[in-house]
Design an enzyme around this catalytic site. Structure first.
Site, PDB file in Angstrom:
ATOM      1  N   LYS A  22       0.859  -1.210   0.000  1.00  0.00           N
ATOM      2  CA  LYS A  22       0.000   0.000   0.000  1.00  0.00           C
ATOM      3  C   LYS A  22       0.885   1.247   0.000  1.00  0.00           C
ATOM      4  O   LYS A  22       0.652   2.197  -0.751  1.00  0.00           O
ATOM      5  CB  LYS A  22      -0.883   0.001   1.236  1.00  0.00           C
ATOM      6  CG  LYS A  22      -1.530   1.339   1.556  1.00  0.00           C
ATOM      7  CD  LYS A  22      -2.409   1.309   2.781  1.00  0.00           C
ATOM      8  CE  LYS A  22      -1.691   1.507   4.059  1.00  0.00           C
ATOM      9  NZ  LYS A  22      -1.313   2.897   4.387  1.00  0.00           N
ATOM     10  N   ASN A  23       1.960   1.209   0.817  1.00  0.00           N
ATOM     11  CA  ASN A  23       2.785   2.413   0.991  1.00  0.00           C
ATOM     12  C   ASN A  23       3.800   2.622  -0.123  1.00  0.00           C
ATOM     13  O   ASN A  23       4.552   3.590  -0.096  1.00  0.00           O
ATOM     14  CB  ASN A  23       3.449   2.400   2.365  1.00  0.00           C
ATOM     15  CG  ASN A  23       2.398   2.569   3.465  1.00  0.00           C
ATOM     16  OD1 ASN A  23       1.251   2.909   3.175  1.00  0.00           O
ATOM     17  ND2 ASN A  23       2.767   2.279   4.690  1.00  0.00           N
ATOM     18  N   ARG A  92      -4.781  10.583   4.452  1.00  0.00           N
ATOM     19  CA  ARG A  92      -3.574  11.316   4.786  1.00  0.00           C
ATOM     20  C   ARG A  92      -2.652  11.452   3.589  1.00  0.00           C
ATOM     21  O   ARG A  92      -2.010  12.454   3.392  1.00  0.00           O
ATOM     22  CB  ARG A  92      -2.825  10.508   5.863  1.00  0.00           C
ATOM     23  CG  ARG A  92      -3.330  10.718   7.226  1.00  0.00           C
ATOM     24  CD  ARG A  92      -2.829  11.972   7.781  1.00  0.00           C
ATOM     25  NE  ARG A  92      -1.414  12.138   7.443  1.00  0.00           N
ATOM     26  CZ  ARG A  92      -0.850  13.321   7.301  1.00  0.00           C
ATOM     27  NH1 ARG A  92      -1.563  14.399   7.377  1.00  0.00           N
ATOM     28  NH2 ARG A  92       0.436  13.424   7.043  1.00  0.00           N
ATOM     29  N   CYS A 116      -4.688  12.294  12.020  1.00  0.00           N
ATOM     30  CA  CYS A 116      -5.506  11.083  11.945  1.00  0.00           C
ATOM     31  C   CYS A 116      -5.476  10.429  13.321  1.00  0.00           C
ATOM     32  O   CYS A 116      -4.956  10.992  14.289  1.00  0.00           O
ATOM     33  CB  CYS A 116      -4.965  10.160  10.858  1.00  0.00           C
ATOM     34  SG  CYS A 116      -3.422   9.425  11.339  1.00  0.00           S
ATOM     35  N   ARG A 121       0.325  14.361  12.610  1.00  0.00           N
ATOM     36  CA  ARG A 121       0.807  14.211  11.228  1.00  0.00           C
ATOM     37  C   ARG A 121       1.133  15.570  10.586  1.00  0.00           C
ATOM     38  O   ARG A 121       0.580  15.963   9.579  1.00  0.00           O
ATOM     39  CB  ARG A 121      -0.185  13.454  10.355  1.00  0.00           C
ATOM     40  CG  ARG A 121      -0.757  12.195  10.924  1.00  0.00           C
ATOM     41  CD  ARG A 121       0.229  11.059  11.155  1.00  0.00           C
ATOM     42  NE  ARG A 121       0.744  10.465   9.947  1.00  0.00           N
ATOM     43  CZ  ARG A 121       0.147   9.457   9.278  1.00  0.00           C
ATOM     44  NH1 ARG A 121      -1.011   9.002   9.697  1.00  0.00           N
ATOM     45  NH2 ARG A 121       0.698   8.939   8.197  1.00  0.00           N
ATOM     46  N   PRO A 122       1.989  16.386  11.208  1.00  0.00           N
ATOM     47  CA  PRO A 122       2.337  17.694  10.622  1.00  0.00           C
ATOM     48  C   PRO A 122       3.008  17.511   9.253  1.00  0.00           C
ATOM     49  O   PRO A 122       3.456  16.416   8.920  1.00  0.00           O
ATOM     50  CB  PRO A 122       3.309  18.285  11.634  1.00  0.00           C
ATOM     51  CG  PRO A 122       3.850  17.134  12.390  1.00  0.00           C
ATOM     52  CD  PRO A 122       2.772  16.093  12.414  1.00  0.00           C
ATOM     53  N   ILE A 123       3.063  18.602   8.472  1.00  0.00           N
ATOM     54  CA  ILE A 123       3.694  18.511   7.137  1.00  0.00           C
ATOM     55  C   ILE A 123       4.781  19.581   6.971  1.00  0.00           C
ATOM     56  O   ILE A 123       5.151  19.934   5.846  1.00  0.00           O
ATOM     57  CB  ILE A 123       2.645  18.641   6.012  1.00  0.00           C
ATOM     58  CG1 ILE A 123       1.857  19.952   6.149  1.00  0.00           C
ATOM     59  CG2 ILE A 123       1.711  17.447   5.992  1.00  0.00           C
ATOM     60  CD1 ILE A 123       0.987  20.255   4.949  1.00  0.00           C
ATOM     61  N   LEU A 125       7.937  19.392   7.313  1.00  0.00           N
ATOM     62  CA  LEU A 125       9.122  18.907   6.583  1.00  0.00           C
ATOM     63  C   LEU A 125       8.842  18.874   5.067  1.00  0.00           C
ATOM     64  O   LEU A 125       9.717  19.173   4.255  1.00  0.00           O
ATOM     65  CB  LEU A 125       9.531  17.520   7.084  1.00  0.00           C
ATOM     66  CG  LEU A 125       9.925  17.459   8.563  1.00  0.00           C
ATOM     67  CD1 LEU A 125      10.144  16.012   9.001  1.00  0.00           C
ATOM     68  CD2 LEU A 125      11.163  18.298   8.848  1.00  0.00           C
ATOM     69  N   ASP A 305       4.587   0.444  11.989  1.00  0.00           N
ATOM     70  CA  ASP A 305       3.357  -0.163  11.442  1.00  0.00           C
ATOM     71  C   ASP A 305       3.164  -1.599  11.888  1.00  0.00           C
ATOM     72  O   ASP A 305       2.147  -2.214  11.578  1.00  0.00           O
ATOM     73  CB  ASP A 305       3.372  -0.106   9.906  1.00  0.00           C
ATOM     74  CG  ASP A 305       3.277   1.321   9.410  1.00  0.00           C
ATOM     75  OD1 ASP A 305       3.520   1.555   8.216  1.00  0.00           O
ATOM     76  OD2 ASP A 305       2.995   2.224  10.224  1.00  0.00           O
ATOM     77  N   ILE A 327       7.740   6.736  16.956  1.00  0.00           N
ATOM     78  CA  ILE A 327       7.442   7.450  15.710  1.00  0.00           C
ATOM     79  C   ILE A 327       6.156   8.270  15.786  1.00  0.00           C
ATOM     80  O   ILE A 327       6.156   9.449  15.445  1.00  0.00           O
ATOM     81  CB  ILE A 327       7.369   6.450  14.519  1.00  0.00           C
ATOM     82  CG1 ILE A 327       8.645   5.611  14.433  1.00  0.00           C
ATOM     83  CG2 ILE A 327       7.073   7.190  13.214  1.00  0.00           C
ATOM     84  CD1 ILE A 327       9.919   6.416  14.132  1.00  0.00           C
ATOM     85  N   ARG A 397      -8.533  -0.368   5.001  1.00  0.00           N
ATOM     86  CA  ARG A 397      -7.641   0.638   4.403  1.00  0.00           C
ATOM     87  C   ARG A 397      -6.320   0.019   3.995  1.00  0.00           C
ATOM     88  O   ARG A 397      -5.653   0.515   3.085  1.00  0.00           O
ATOM     89  CB  ARG A 397      -7.378   1.776   5.404  1.00  0.00           C
ATOM     90  CG  ARG A 397      -8.553   2.704   5.659  1.00  0.00           C
ATOM     91  CD  ARG A 397      -8.136   3.850   6.551  1.00  0.00           C
ATOM     92  NE  ARG A 397      -6.852   4.367   6.118  1.00  0.00           N
ATOM     93  CZ  ARG A 397      -5.907   4.784   6.965  1.00  0.00           C
ATOM     94  NH1 ARG A 397      -6.120   4.742   8.274  1.00  0.00           N
ATOM     95  NH2 ARG A 397      -4.762   5.238   6.523  1.00  0.00           N
TER      96      ARG A 397
END
Ligand code: EPZ
Length: 416
Positions: A22-23, A92, A116, A121-123, A125, A305, A327, A397
């Site tokens: 998925k990732n 996300r 989530c 989950r900041p962005i 970076l 995960d 994490i 998901r």
């Protein structure tokens, strides 16, 4: 049809064939925006996160069709650079769209992808990296407006090896003039996969899998076909399920190296693992042993995960285990649900102390996030009695028909 009913206590035996990760597929779908030609992705799983990303592609003017695990995409007609809130709020990974849209159209507008269940989950970076490439960014009213008119190669120093930020910046740089260097890049196998896909289309990306990635901008990408890596987290989930239930399971299509941090810990619980070129066989009998300490780390460390699934295994292990989640800030919610099944787990900040009990007992529990939901399924499979896992949509998901996979291994599990 959003509940999984499980009668636990049966060993798991048989074979599992893995879909593409998925990732890997999610950033690859985003990267397909960089070309006007046809792209075909093989072994693609039918997951709600993937259909969500395809809806975003379509909303931009692209075309996509997923049939029998083969995904066809053509983004020739992508004109819109605005990704609507209705679509991004759902998943996300919509933030991955930013880089390729900027690379292709030199302008982009996305709404802030909310946090989530597992964290804020900041962005920062992602945005800092794009600014280093000369992108002008205005954040206002929940929208992120980017002007990439002057985008060019640059030097990006990531304060943290963020997977998504590494991928977003890589994609933004592919069609930008000049050389981009990403330092302290994330090293996950899915990033190597994204590099492989981009280079298959004629890109010039090097170094993925290491902390230093260079991207030399090209004018245009062609089309192409690609088979992504197998889903190493799905593999780890099925192997851990066998460790929890006992049995003999072979997982096909996996490169053992990509989950060695997990198999090393599974061996410590007393399981017997045999690794071949493209498959891993696990045999488990008797009660699993506790593992003194598990700390989630960036790759190649123990993957975050897999933390919840392993916690479910350790809940009925022989002894006390410590799990530290380094994490994400909110990835222990599943432990409350395991407590309803008789688990003895205390959580303080980022540390869970898991005192193994004799046996978990079936109960009504609730999935609250993807991997926590998978952990509850594993617990139900190993527990005595009946377990109902509600809100199975969280699990869908990241796992295609999880109940079908486990039924084929001998589990008594139905979707109701
Ligand atoms: C990817 O998320 C995966 N998702 C996650 O998998 C995975 O858990 C994570 O990488 C870590 O391996 C996809 O690939 C679609 P990060 P991502 O950026 O990119 C902080 C699953 O279950 N951070 O490496 O969002 C962040 O808050 C999902 O399949 C910033 O501070 O992960 C987190 O604490 C869950 N600022 C840490 O870095 C930023 O700009 C790791 O995040 C970006 C991230």
């Amino acid at each position: 049809m959003d509940n999984l009913m499980i009668r636990g206590g049966r060993p798991l035996t048989g074979e599992v064939w893995l879909p593409a990760a998925k990732n890997s597929v999610l950033p690859i779908i985003a990267a397909s925006i960089l070309t006007e030609e046809d792209v075909v992705i093989h072994n693609c799983p039918l997951l709600s996160d993937i259909t969500g990303m395809l809806d975003i592609i379509r909303s931009l003017g692209g075309r996509a069709e997923l049939k029998d695990n083969t995904l066809w995409i053509n983004n020739r007609d992508v004109r819109s650079a605005c990704v609507s809130n209705a679509l991004t709020g759902g998943i996300r990974s919509s933030i991955f769209i930013l880089g390729p849209i900027l690379g292709r159209l030199r302008t982009a507008e996305v709404s802030y992808p909310g946090g989530c269940e597992i964290g804020l989950r900041p962005i920062d970076l992602h945005l800092g990296g794009l600014r280093a490439l000369g992108v002008r960014i205005n954040e206002e009213g929940g929208m992120i407006r980017c002007d990439g008119g002057n985008i060019r190669g640059g030097i990006v120093n990531l304060d943290f090896p963020s997977v998504g930020a590494t991928e977003n910046i890589m994609m933004a740089a592919v069609l930008a003039e000049g050389r981009t260097v990403i330092r302290n890049a994330a090293r996950e196998p899915e990033i190597v996969d994204l590099q492989g896909f981009i280079n298959r289309l004629g890109g010039r990306v090097h170094g993925a899998g290491s902390s230093l990635i260079t991207i030399d901008g090209v004018k245009k990408l062609s089309g192409g076909e690609y088979l992504p890596l197998a889903d190493r987290i799905a593999a780890g989930t099925y192997l851990t399920a066998c460790a929890a239930c006992g049995g003999d399971v072979t997982v096909h299509g996996i490169y053992a190296e990509t989950i060695s941090a997990v198999t090393e810990k599974l061996a410590r619980t007393g399981c017997e693992l045999r690794e071949f070129d493209d498959r891993i066989r696990i045999r488990a009998t008797g009660k699993p042993k506790a593992v003194s300490k598990i700390e989630t780390q960036v790759y190649p460390g123990f993957p975050t995960d897999m933390q919840a699934q392993f916690g479910a295994l350790l809940a009925a292990a022989d002894g006390v285990s410590i799990v530290v989640e380094n994490i994400f800030e909110n990835r222990f919610k599943y432990t409350v649900q395991l407590g309803m099944m008789g688990a003895n787990i205390t959580v303080k900040d980022r540390t869970a102390v898991i005192r193994g009990v004799k046996r978990l007992k079936g109960a009504q529990v609730c999935a609250e996030d993807l991997r926590g939901g998978a952990a509850l399924v594993l617990a139900g499979l190993a527990a005595e009695g009946e377990t109902t896992v509600r809100n199975a949509r969280h699990i869908d998901r990241g796992y295609q028909n999880i109940e079908t996979v486990f039924r084929a291994l001998g589990a008594d599990i139905q979707r109701k």
